[in-house]
Design a protein around this motif. Sequence first.
Motif, PDB file in Angstrom:
ATOM      1  N   GLY A 106       0.799  -1.213   0.000  1.00 19.03           N
ATOM      2  CA  GLY A 106       0.000   0.000   0.000  1.00 19.03           C
ATOM      3  C   GLY A 106       0.832   1.263   0.000  1.00 19.03           C
ATOM      4  O   GLY A 106       2.073   1.236  -0.025  1.00 19.03           O
ATOM      5  N   HIS A 107       0.133   2.396   0.013  1.00 20.83           N
ATOM      6  CA  HIS A 107       0.759   3.712   0.005  1.00 20.83           C
ATOM      7  C   HIS A 107       0.035   4.624   0.981  1.00 20.83           C
ATOM      8  O   HIS A 107      -1.054   4.324   1.451  1.00 20.83           O
ATOM      9  CB  HIS A 107       0.720   4.330  -1.403  1.00 20.83           C
ATOM     10  N   GLY A 108       0.668   5.740   1.268  1.00 21.90           N
ATOM     11  CA  GLY A 108       0.041   6.752   2.093  1.00 21.90           C
ATOM     12  C   GLY A 108       0.309   6.568   3.571  1.00 21.90           C
ATOM     13  O   GLY A 108       1.151   5.771   3.990  1.00 21.90           O
ATOM     14  N   ILE A 109      -0.449   7.309   4.367  1.00 20.48           N
ATOM     15  CA  ILE A 109      -0.201   7.342   5.804  1.00 20.48           C
ATOM     16  C   ILE A 109      -0.464   5.994   6.458  1.00 20.48           C
ATOM     17  O   ILE A 109       0.170   5.625   7.450  1.00 20.48           O
ATOM     18  CB  ILE A 109      -1.033   8.462   6.454  1.00 20.48           C
ATOM     19  N   ASN A 110      -1.404   5.202   5.914  1.00 17.83           N
ATOM     20  CA  ASN A 110      -1.676   3.884   6.490  1.00 17.83           C
ATOM     21  C   ASN A 110      -0.484   2.947   6.308  1.00 17.83           C
ATOM     22  O   ASN A 110      -0.142   2.173   7.213  1.00 17.83           O
ATOM     23  CB  ASN A 110      -2.926   3.280   5.846  1.00 17.83           C
ATOM     24  N   ALA A 111       0.153   3.006   5.137  1.00 21.31           N
ATOM     25  CA  ALA A 111       1.333   2.180   4.906  1.00 21.31           C
ATOM     26  C   ALA A 111       2.467   2.578   5.847  1.00 21.31           C
ATOM     27  O   ALA A 111       3.178   1.723   6.390  1.00 21.31           O
ATOM     28  CB  ALA A 111       1.778   2.291   3.452  1.00 21.31           C
ATOM     29  N   ALA A 112       2.652   3.885   6.047  1.00 28.92           N
ATOM     30  CA  ALA A 112       3.687   4.344   6.972  1.00 28.92           C
ATOM     31  C   ALA A 112       3.404   3.871   8.387  1.00 28.92           C
ATOM     32  O   ALA A 112       4.319   3.480   9.131  1.00 28.92           O
ATOM     33  CB  ALA A 112       3.792   5.867   6.924  1.00 28.92           C
ATOM     34  N   ALA A 113       2.137   3.893   8.786  1.00 26.96           N
ATOM     35  CA  ALA A 113       1.782   3.434  10.133  1.00 26.96           C
ATOM     36  C   ALA A 113       2.027   1.940  10.288  1.00 26.96           C
ATOM     37  O   ALA A 113       2.513   1.486  11.333  1.00 26.96           O
ATOM     38  CB  ALA A 113       0.319   3.768  10.422  1.00 26.96           C
ATOM     39  N   ARG A 114       1.689   1.156   9.267  1.00 26.63           N
ATOM     40  CA  ARG A 114       1.934  -0.295   9.346  1.00 26.63           C
ATOM     41  C   ARG A 114       3.420  -0.590   9.385  1.00 26.63           C
ATOM     42  O   ARG A 114       3.869  -1.507  10.085  1.00 26.63           O
ATOM     43  CB  ARG A 114       1.267  -0.993   8.164  1.00 26.63           C
ATOM     44  N   MET A 115       4.198   0.187   8.636  1.00 25.13           N
ATOM     45  CA  MET A 115       5.646   0.036   8.729  1.00 25.13           C
ATOM     46  C   MET A 115       6.126   0.279  10.156  1.00 25.13           C
ATOM     47  O   MET A 115       7.014  -0.420  10.666  1.00 25.13           O
ATOM     48  CB  MET A 115       6.317   1.012   7.757  1.00 25.13           C
ATOM     49  N   GLY A 116       5.524   1.267  10.810  1.00 21.70           N
ATOM     50  CA  GLY A 116       5.884   1.556  12.193  1.00 21.70           C
ATOM     51  C   GLY A 116       5.540   0.425  13.140  1.00 21.70           C
ATOM     52  O   GLY A 116       6.154   0.303  14.206  1.00 21.70           O
ATOM     53  N   GLN A 117       4.577  -0.423  12.785  1.00 18.92           N
ATOM     54  CA  GLN A 117       4.265  -1.593  13.597  1.00 18.92           C
ATOM     55  C   GLN A 117       5.253  -2.722  13.352  1.00 18.92           C
ATOM     56  O   GLN A 117       5.648  -3.438  14.282  1.00 18.92           O
ATOM     57  CB  GLN A 117       2.849  -2.082  13.289  1.00 18.92           C
ATOM     58  N   LEU A 118       5.655  -2.905  12.100  1.00 18.53           N
ATOM     59  CA  LEU A 118       6.499  -4.050  11.766  1.00 18.53           C
ATOM     60  C   LEU A 118       7.925  -3.890  12.277  1.00 18.53           C
ATOM     61  O   LEU A 118       8.538  -4.875  12.702  1.00 18.53           O
ATOM     62  CB  LEU A 118       6.523  -4.259  10.250  1.00 18.53           C
ATOM     63  N   ARG A 119       8.462  -2.673  12.224  1.00 19.00           N
ATOM     64  CA  ARG A 119       9.862  -2.496  12.595  1.00 19.00           C
ATOM     65  C   ARG A 119      10.148  -2.930  14.031  1.00 19.00           C
ATOM     66  O   ARG A 119      11.095  -3.695  14.263  1.00 19.00           O
ATOM     67  CB  ARG A 119      10.269  -1.037  12.362  1.00 19.00           C
ATOM     68  N   PRO A 120       9.391  -2.505  15.043  1.00 17.79           N
ATOM     69  CA  PRO A 120       9.682  -2.990  16.400  1.00 17.79           C
ATOM     70  C   PRO A 120       9.408  -4.484  16.579  1.00 17.79           C
ATOM     71  O   PRO A 120      10.045  -5.129  17.411  1.00 17.79           O
ATOM     72  CB  PRO A 120       8.764  -2.141  17.290  1.00 17.79           C
TER      73      PRO A 120
END
Length: 353
Positions: A106-120
């Motif tokens: 995906g793209h946009g703010i939702n994709a950035a938020a999901r990335m923030g979940q996966l990294r930790p």
Amino acid sequence: MILGEAVFVRNDNPLAFSRDELVLIEALVGRASLSLDNARRYSRERAAALALQRNLLPRHISGGVALEVASRYLPADTHEGIGGDWFDAIPLSRDRVGLVVGDVVGHGINAAARMGQLRPVVQTLADLDLPPDVLLARLDRLVLRLGAQDSGEGGDLDLPASMVMGGTCLYVVYDPVNRQCTMARAGHPPPAILYPDGAVVFPEIPAGPPIGLGTMAYQSATVELPEGSTIALYTDGLVESRTADLGSGMERLRSALAGPRVGLEELCERVLTAMTNHRAAAAGREGTRPAEGSPGASPASDGSRPAGAAPGPDTSHASCGDDIALLLARTRPPIPRRPAPVPHEPDDFSADL
């Protein structure tokens, strides 16, 4: 909210505008105001997504005594918005280092938020000293659970792929003592290895399915990296585009890496410049160009950064249709294994009563 004014004037015809002409003018003004409002909303959401991603990506990464590292992140200029590309360098026990790069769907703010979940989540799993294939299998299952919770299915793991918070991932563990690099990938392009003699190789790693499908079927591959070798982890935005397939993009990456030996920061710049300039030239032949104000629409700074500093969005390169994350790591001289810490024996405070 007033977005602007429109004035319609005619000189040759002194008659007032007819009712039909006024209806047409109102329609034109309505379309223009809608377009302006959409552009304003898009710019606002893009700025929010970039700010979120800038704060979620690592500000400083280090390979410790084992690796020298450098990285770049270049956001997309498409109207779909930025993607969920991410990277990290994770210190492990016994001077080992975990390297990871991923791409959320995906793209946009939702994709950035999901990335923030996966990294930790990946950092936590890496801290358990799991082999790369096991880590990806655990990540696959956890992402499936997160997708089930987000979809409101109450933990049902039998979800369609479109509802899963999935993506691709490449995880690498480097051991500086035996100089072995163990890798596993989940639907992600393989890394590129630049050897000290200038040869560039894409190691054969079994291509597991993307994260979030629930298969948990991944395999690791191990290669030995001589001192001074460089491994490049990247997302598909670097090597794939509308005008080039993955194979030809990987060959261009091979050529960009195989140039004269330079420092990692300069190598990052050389790779990004070579790959994005080719894409810009191809877009020019198609008669397309980046939108005004989009990243890379015009050159900016020279892109120089402190060693080891992880980037915010890079706007010094030509525009791209998808996010680009690039993580380079160069092996340092081998080091002896540090002895494991001796468990502390508690003092005996017993006394005769």
